[in-house]
Design an enzyme around this catalytic site. Structure first.
Site: not given
Length: 408
Positions: A127, A157, A239
């Site tokens: 992402h 992911d 992230s």
């Protein structure tokens, strides 16, 4: 978002200054009477010369990994029709930073884990790079280099990037996440809120070593992944960064956090999640080799039984004991489900020995198998239980994805 963050920082500075001045005023008012008498005896304040050894296991661990943690910058085409509010609410889409006419859309983190010849490899979250037109990686030394995508996997992911190894000093090492212990120290290193806070470290513990976390992808599909839980502070921009142990080894790739309860009524702190290092290593090795992950597919579009109205559910004629499952919305011709005789309206309740109550359950059960495996699928049709032996001869790349319902 950058402007909003700066505003908050400035506001904090003003409040802090006001408190300091207030304290000074109180001190002066209580000492004013003796001030004149004591002026000749005043001495200046000095900084202590005593040195303190601040080296700890934590500082040592951070030092080992800091050069291998990077910022990942996602550039996309500028949408000139977007609202002026996008610069406030749309991440960094209003940033003036650009490359080749592209706009900096978002920033995340990454971890350099391998050098090979003139190349270095970076693992991050999918992402973080989704929708990119161009990618830059900002190294710990301040050098910005172009990155290319080796491969990615939306389901887990994860993504692998390749950069020049010219300025790469160190690479991270992965620990065995199967040997983690609840309560052991955990340190998150990354770029919260973007590269201006690159190589930020936050400390906590491992709160859980295996949690099932449900993710909602951009296409609306949900997936279940296994995750490590930590109370180390994880913020937007973390992230793709590193969650490390006390030895400076990567035990997970930080990915998400829970900020509120599902209904939004209660705020939550200290619930951060990372993809376990063993899962990461398995995926990045496959991405390096093939650029993608091949998983078996049934070839159906589906909807959770729980999402149907009472009227629609009654038409399925299910026994009262069946309260969960996946309803086959349609079957794709030429794929395993069609070959095994499954039809629209069937309700799948089990794959192999694994009970299926939702589409995420079905995915988890299915993805535990390999392509060309044969699995027994239990389903209900016209109120009666049936089984079918399904040979998983096709992969998810063979699926049609134009339907709004989930596919597999």
């Amino acid at each position: 978002m950058a402007k909003a963050n700066i505003g908050k920082l400035l506001l904090t500075g003003v409040v802090g200054g006001a408190i300091a001045l207030g304290g000074s005023a109180i001190y002066q008012s209580t000492t004013n009477q003796s001030a004149n008498n004591s002026r000749s005896n005043t001495t200046s304040t000095k900084v202590s010369n005593v040195s303190v050894n601040v080296n700890t296991d934590v500082t040592s661990a951070i030092k080992k990994v800091s050069n291998s943690v990077v910022s990942v910058m996602n550039y996309q085409k500028d949408n000139s029709q977007s609202s002026d509010f996008s610069s406030i609410f749309g991440g960094n889409s209003g940033s003036s930073s650009s490359t080749d006419g592209l706009q900096l859309s978002s920033e995340g983190s990454g971890v350099i884990y391998k050098k090979s010849g003139g190349d270095a490899y970076v693992v991050t979250n999918y992402h973080v790079i989704a929708g990119n037109s161009s990618l830059d990686v900002l190294l710990s030394g301040g050098q910005k280099v172009k990155a290319s995508v080796v491969g990615y996997d939306e389901y887990t992911d994860l993504a692998v990037l390749k950069i020049s190894s010219e300025h790469v000093k160190d690479v991270a090492t992965f620990a065995d996440s199967s040997k983690l212990t609840i309560g052991e120290p955990a340190i998150a290193v990354g770029s919260p809120l973007g590269s201006q806070f690159a190589n930020t470290a936050t400390e906590g513990i491992l709160s859980a070593t295996s949690r099932q976390v449900t993710l909602t992808q951009e296409n609306g599909q949900t997936t279940n992944i296994n995750a490590i839980q930590t109370d180390a502070a994880i913020n937007p921009g973390n992230s793709g960064g590193a969650l490390i142990n006390i030895e400076g080894q990567v035990i997970g790739i930080t990915q998400s956090k829970i900020t509120t309860t599902e209904d939004g009524s209660t705020s939550v702190e200290g619930l951060g999640f990372a993809i376990p290092s063993n899962d990461v290593v398995n995926i990045i090795n496959k991405l390096e080799a093939d650029g993608k992950i091949s998983r078996p597919a049934l070839g159906i579009r589906m909807v959770d039984l729980s999402q149907l109205s009472t009227n629609d559910s009654s038409q399925l004629k299910l026994p009262s004991s069946v309260t969960g499952g996946v309803v086959v919305y349609s079957v794709q011709s030429g794929l395993p489900a069609a070959s095994a005789g499954l039809k629209a309206g069937d309700v799948i309740t089990k794959v192999g020995d694994t009970a299926v109550t939702s589409s995420t359950d079905l995915q988890s059960a299915l993805y535990s198998h390999n392509i060309n495996d044969t699995v027994k699928v239990t389903y209900y049709r016209d109120g009666k239980s049936n089984t079918a032996d399904v040979k998983l001869s096709k992969s998810t790349s063979d699926l049609e994805t134009s339907s709004p319902s989930s596919s597999n």
